[in-house]
Design a protein around this motif. Sequence first.
Motif, short mmCIF file in Angstrom:
data_model
loop_
_atom_site.label_atom_id
_atom_site.label_comp_id
_atom_site.label_asym_id
_atom_site.label_seq_id
_atom_site.Cartn_x
_atom_site.Cartn_y
_atom_site.Cartn_z
N ASP A 75 -1.57 27.20 -86.94
CA ASP A 75 -1.50 26.60 -85.68
C ASP A 75 -0.10 26.20 -85.38
O ASP A 75 0.58 25.34 -86.18
CB ASP A 75 -2.47 25.54 -85.40
CG ASP A 75 -2.28 24.90 -83.90
OD1 ASP A 75 -1.99 25.87 -82.98
OD2 ASP A 75 -2.70 23.57 -83.90
N PRO A 76 0.75 26.81 -84.48
CA PRO A 76 0.47 27.97 -83.47
C PRO A 76 0.49 29.26 -84.33
O PRO A 76 1.06 29.40 -85.33
CB PRO A 76 1.38 27.98 -82.38
CG PRO A 76 2.62 27.55 -83.14
CD PRO A 76 2.27 26.45 -84.21
N ALA A 77 -0.21 30.29 -83.89
CA ALA A 77 -0.16 31.45 -84.43
C ALA A 77 1.42 32.11 -84.42
O ALA A 77 2.15 31.84 -83.53
CB ALA A 77 -1.10 32.50 -83.71
N ASN A 78 1.64 33.16 -85.19
CA ASN A 78 2.97 33.89 -85.40
C ASN A 78 2.99 34.77 -84.17
O ASN A 78 2.13 35.23 -83.48
CB ASN A 78 3.03 34.44 -86.48
CG ASN A 78 3.68 33.69 -87.64
OD1 ASN A 78 3.76 32.38 -87.55
ND2 ASN A 78 3.89 34.31 -88.77
N LYS A 79 4.22 34.71 -83.44
CA LYS A 79 4.58 35.64 -82.35
C LYS A 79 5.92 36.38 -82.85
O LYS A 79 6.93 36.01 -83.44
CB LYS A 79 4.78 34.96 -81.14
CG LYS A 79 3.29 34.36 -80.72
CD LYS A 79 3.86 33.79 -79.20
CE LYS A 79 2.38 33.33 -78.71
NZ LYS A 79 2.49 32.47 -77.19
N LEU A 80 5.77 37.87 -82.61
CA LEU A 80 7.00 38.86 -82.91
C LEU A 80 7.47 39.32 -81.70
O LEU A 80 6.61 39.74 -80.86
CB LEU A 80 6.64 39.55 -83.92
CG LEU A 80 7.36 40.71 -84.65
CD1 LEU A 80 8.57 40.16 -85.17
CD2 LEU A 80 6.54 41.48 -85.27
N SER A 81 8.54 39.30 -81.51
CA SER A 81 9.28 40.11 -80.39
C SER A 81 10.28 40.95 -80.94
O SER A 81 11.25 40.62 -81.54
CB SER A 81 9.81 39.12 -79.34
OG SER A 81 10.44 39.89 -78.59
N ILE A 82 10.36 42.33 -80.32
CA ILE A 82 11.33 43.23 -81.00
C ILE A 82 11.98 43.96 -79.67
O ILE A 82 11.35 44.48 -78.82
CB ILE A 82 10.58 44.42 -81.83
CG1 ILE A 82 9.89 43.82 -83.03
CG2 ILE A 82 11.81 45.46 -82.16
CD1 ILE A 82 9.28 44.80 -83.81
#
Length: 273
Positions: free
Chosen positions: A49-56
């Motif tokens: 918490d919170p969940a991982n976020k990935l941006s490419i």
Amino acid sequence: MVPSGYTRVGEVGGHIRTVLLFAFFAFQAGVADPRIGSWTLVSAQSSMDPANKLSIMTVPDGSHVVMSGETRLDFTANTHGKQAPAPGNLGFNQIELHRISKKEVEVREKKDGAPVATVREKLSNDGMVLTSTTTSTGHTPVITVWTRSGGTKDPKDPFVGDWTQDMGKTRMQQGSVLKIDADGSGGVRFSGGYTYTAKFDGKSYDVKNSRNDTVALALVDPHTVDATFKRDNQVSQKDKWQVSADGSQMTLTSTATLETGQHITEKLVFKKQ
């Protein structure tokens, strides 16, 4: 770890009963660590918490990667495999990105020129699932699964977009093995992704090849062991190991606080070899 105080659960005839009575009796009676033996991982689940976020994102001659959650990463990598600076990241300050195929890349993390970890990322055929396998010396490979949650799906670069980590998928490579032996003096030698030798006396013992510094053990009952880890003299992780009545299965429930301050809960199930 033997607590410094007792929890009052009732009084009978003026005598205080405690929740530690049975644990104390079991320890005095010489009950062995129920974990002793060799174990193979058969399943793993985790939540954060919170969940991982990935941006490419694409940038001229490279990709800009930002990850938030369990570990904060922010770097720009050259798509031609040239080493690029990656300041401000935990554990590494240089990065190399190598294209293996249209749907597979390899990222090499370095610290002052020395290899730290290798991350192999592979896209599903429909481009909606990204599986990342991280390997580093002395640690169990970690598998992270991401699902595409938004952003542009660029046909020229299928990795581009926003991704969310799937917490229901295995984080640790299945088939990894734990080995726990008696040390001959009332303690145990633990060997897995990290190692330690410790007794059930509530004292702190050094842990090797781990982000934690020390561990303290408590034999709760004949089937349960509690382990408390510390980093920089602060509690960073608590593990509860529970062995089935027939001794064939062991469940680890682990709660940890990461360097970022975030909390993770992980449940691993092992079977005896």
